[in-house]
Design a protein around this motif. Structure first.
Motif, PDB file in Angstrom:
ATOM      1  N   UNK A 254       9.039  11.568  25.356  1.00  0.00           N
ATOM      2  CA  UNK A 254       8.103  12.535  24.770  1.00  0.00           C
ATOM      3  C   UNK A 254       8.300  13.925  25.370  1.00  0.00           C
ATOM      4  N   UNK A 255       8.543  13.988  26.699  1.00  0.00           N
ATOM      5  CA  UNK A 255       8.754  15.278  27.343  1.00  0.00           C
ATOM      6  C   UNK A 255      10.019  15.959  26.822  1.00  0.00           C
ATOM      7  N   UNK A 256      11.059  15.174  26.595  1.00  0.00           N
ATOM      8  CA  UNK A 256      12.310  15.743  26.111  1.00  0.00           C
ATOM      9  C   UNK A 256      12.197  16.247  24.678  1.00  0.00           C
ATOM     10  N   UNK A 257      11.330  15.628  23.885  1.00  0.00           N
ATOM     11  CA  UNK A 257      11.137  16.126  22.525  1.00  0.00           C
ATOM     12  C   UNK A 257      10.406  17.456  22.514  1.00  0.00           C
ATOM     13  N   UNK A 258       9.598  17.704  23.548  1.00  0.00           N
ATOM     14  CA  UNK A 258       8.780  18.916  23.586  1.00  0.00           C
ATOM     15  C   UNK A 258       9.403  20.026  24.426  1.00  0.00           C
ATOM     16  N   UNK A 259      10.100  19.645  25.494  1.00  0.00           N
ATOM     17  CA  UNK A 259      10.664  20.641  26.413  1.00  0.00           C
ATOM     18  C   UNK A 259      12.166  20.414  26.576  1.00  0.00           C
ATOM     19  N   UNK A 260      12.895  21.468  26.920  1.00  0.00           N
ATOM     20  CA  UNK A 260      14.311  21.350  27.224  1.00  0.00           C
ATOM     21  C   UNK A 260      14.521  20.856  28.645  1.00  0.00           C
ATOM     22  N   UNK A 261      15.736  20.377  28.924  1.00  0.00           N
ATOM     23  CA  UNK A 261      16.038  19.873  30.260  1.00  0.00           C
ATOM     24  C   UNK A 261      15.901  20.973  31.312  1.00  0.00           C
ATOM     25  N   UNK A 262      16.280  22.207  30.963  1.00  0.00           N
ATOM     26  CA  UNK A 262      16.148  23.305  31.912  1.00  0.00           C
ATOM     27  C   UNK A 262      14.681  23.572  32.236  1.00  0.00           C
ATOM     28  N   UNK A 263      13.808  23.524  31.246  1.00  0.00           N
ATOM     29  CA  UNK A 263      12.379  23.747  31.479  1.00  0.00           C
ATOM     30  C   UNK A 263      11.797  22.677  32.406  1.00  0.00           C
TER      31      UNK A 263
END
Length: 380
Positions: free
Chosen positions: A256-265
């Motif tokens: 879910x986190x990856x769908x909302x935020x980029x890996x750098x974020x």
């Protein structure tokens, strides 16, 4: 694609991190019981990281060259357990150093190759990595709590037998995992050196090295630090466990986190939390609430950071370079960074005290955060 051997991989992660859960928090207490001083303890604990500077790269090269990742894992698990048994036969500084170095040389072979195998099975579904890796966190929790109560009830020497039991579990599950197929990738025509020299890859490795270095005082002296401030060993075990429980939650939330935020974020957030966490540990140990809040931040400083780092290594190093990429990550971060962190903590702990030592950890993470923001430009 072959079906994912979920339980075999999960069982290996469980016992691998159960070993760490028994070893990392409590081994320094055992070394202290042998009358070693802080600098000697820092040196001995850093040996586990020193061997990880060169050993994983050698094992990774051998695995990619032979294509026999799991055979190497199995042999290393057996030899690592045999080497560990040296702790039952001597207590001098030189003997303990030789035993721990030899054990770590074999032990360090396993995790990078298992990580590469897991990610090979997952293919493009890397967001599901956390659901398998979470079993390692459960193993850590089981070990850190049970061993904490064991040491409250029994002599510190019982730790040696508990650790041996977890190492035997690693041997059993290493024999249950089938080798994964290694898919060829377009980047296979590039050398590892060419991939590594890309600015975003260099920034990634340097930042992760600084994060590992900053954790040196935490992994070496955190339990001693708490016990000296009146916390009993059972509570110390629960405090370690709180962090890992939160870490498990993050592993399951990663899709879910990856769908909302980029890996750098996500990486920027984990570094920011680490700065706050080390300052809280260094200056707030007298207040249980502050200590608990600092442990909750482990969800970001290790859970989110590690899961993101694994996906980035998988993103940078594909196909025939996969095992070498994982080994390179282990060597430079947990190896070189952890070794410097352990030695640094042993020296600075006695010179400046705990609070300033953890403040220096926060400063190292701040430098790593700057590298991530400045140079780590990736599309994901």
């Amino acid at each position: 694609m072959r079906p994912i051997p979920y339980w075999s991989l999960s069982g290996f992660y469980f016992f691998h991190f159960a070993f760490i859960g028994a070893f990392a928090p409590y081994w320094s207490l055992y070394l202290k019981s042998l009358s070693f001083n802080a600098f000697q303890i820092g040196i001995l604990m850093s040996l586990l990281h020193v061997t990880r500077v060169f050993a994983p790269a050698a094992w990774g090269w051998l695995a990619d060259h032979t294509g026999k990742r799991l055979l190497i894992v199995q042999l290393a698990a057996i030899m690592g357990s045999i080497s560990y048994c040296g702790v039952f036969f001597g207590e001098s500084f030189a003997w303990m150093a030789a035993t721990m170095a030899l054990m770590s040389f074999f032990w360090s072979a396993s995790l990078p190759l298992i990580e590469a195998t897991t990610l090979s099975y997952l293919g493009e579904s890397t967001a599901k990595y956390g659901r398998i890796r979470a079993w390692g966190s459960l193993g850590f929790i089981f070990a850190v709590i049970s061993v904490g109560y064991l040491l409250d009830a029994m002599d510190i020497g019982s730790l040696l037998w508990a650790v041996l039991g977890f190492k035997l579990g690693i041997i059993i599950f290493s024999r249950q995992i089938p080798d994964a197929e290694i898919a060829l990738q377009p980047a296979d025509n590039l050398s590892v050196r060419q991939i590594f020299k890309r600015p975003e890859v260099l920034a990634f490795f340097a930042a992760c090295l600084l994060m590992a270095l900053a954790h040196g005082p935490y992994y070496t002296f955190y339990s001693i630090y708490l016990v000296e401030h009146g916390y009993n060993k059972g509570l110390v075990g629960w405090l370690w466990a709180i962090g890992v429980i939160c870490e498990i939650g993050v592993f399951f939330l990663m899709p879910q986190l990856m769908r909302r935020f980029g890996l750098k974020q996500i990486m920027i957030f984990s570094f920011s939390c680490a700065i706050a966490r080390f300052l809280m540990i260094g200056w707030g140990v007298e207040w249980l609430t502050v200590v608990v809040l600092a442990q909750i931040l482990h969800a970001a400083t290790y859970g989110a950071h590690h899961a993101t780092a694994m996906m980035l290594v998988h993103h940078f190093f594909r196909g025939r370079h996969q095992a070498k990429g994982q080994a390179l990550y282990t060597s430079l971060t947990f190896g070189l960074g952890g070794a410097f962190g352990g030695v640094f903590s042993g020296y600075v702990w006695e010179l400046l005290g705990a609070s300033l030592t953890f403040t220096l950890s926060a400063a190292a993470v701040l430098l790593g955060l700057g590298l991530v923001v400045w140079k780590m430009n990736i599309s994901r």
